[in-house]
Design an enzyme around this catalytic site. Sequence first.
Site, PDB file in Angstrom:
ATOM      1  N   ILE A 110       0.903  -1.350   0.150  1.00  0.00           N
ATOM      2  CA  ILE A 110      -0.044   0.057   0.144  1.00  0.00           C
ATOM      3  C   ILE A 110       0.930   1.075   0.138  1.00  0.00           C
ATOM      4  O   ILE A 110       2.134   1.301   0.348  1.00  0.00           O
ATOM      5  CB  ILE A 110      -0.949   0.017   1.287  1.00  0.00           C
ATOM      6  CG1 ILE A 110      -1.904   1.127   1.327  1.00  0.00           C
ATOM      7  CG2 ILE A 110      -0.154  -0.241   2.608  1.00  0.00           C
ATOM      8  CD1 ILE A 110      -3.076   1.142   2.094  1.00  0.00           C
ATOM      9  N   CYS A 111       0.243   2.560  -0.722  1.00  0.00           N
ATOM     10  CA  CYS A 111       1.026   3.528  -0.476  1.00  0.00           C
ATOM     11  C   CYS A 111       2.370   3.518  -1.254  1.00  0.00           C
ATOM     12  O   CYS A 111       2.111   3.345  -2.557  1.00  0.00           O
ATOM     13  CB  CYS A 111       0.922   3.989   0.839  1.00  0.00           C
ATOM     14  SG  CYS A 111       1.689   6.023   1.132  1.00  0.00           S
ATOM     15  N   ALA A 112       3.319   3.844  -0.721  1.00  0.00           N
ATOM     16  CA  ALA A 112       4.515   3.957  -1.310  1.00  0.00           C
ATOM     17  C   ALA A 112       5.153   2.507  -1.349  1.00  0.00           C
ATOM     18  O   ALA A 112       6.291   2.274  -2.250  1.00  0.00           O
ATOM     19  CB  ALA A 112       5.728   4.801  -0.517  1.00  0.00           C
TER      20      ALA A 112
END
Length: 189
Positions: free
Chosen positions: A107-109
């Site tokens: 998730i995300c980065a």
Amino acid sequence: MPAGMKTPRALVILAEGAEEMETTIIVDVLRRAEIEVVLAGLDGPGPVRCSRGVRLVPDAELSAVAGDFDVVVLPGGKGGADRLASSPTVGERLHAQAQAGRAVGAICAAPIVLAAHGLFQGRRMACHPSVNDVVSSHGELVARPVVEDGQLVTSQGPGTALPFALALVARLRGEEVAAKVRAPLMLPS
């Protein structure tokens, strides 16, 4: 959990600089679904300082965690993702997970970790806009909150952590359990 059914296992890898909302939401939602979760500290079993200064205490040190997991999950937060991306231990764990055909969540980065370790090249992925360049050069960038492509589940960031975690629950325990977990969370429809 019905009698005779194996309890699904999830490994969530926590590194300094991780996004604390994502980490906590993922662990919480998976545990609500009666999934065995091991929150493993990349650098040891001691408290980990996350991206906003919140300290989370892992269940164990990653190097001491044994056994197979139905999913390995990588929380975001650029600092944490960078540390996961530079860890040979994380790379080995992810390669073993992928080769066994078991699920990986990022998730995300955290999808930059997949690029750094050469995993899931060309697959459809979501990520935080701050790492779009890295992810789009490794896979097919999809602007959706949660993207599933085979055994890979990716998501955009803190605001998508609940749908991401619920997608993992649906994958490991089924849509009915995911719906039961989702209902009391009072998510907008």
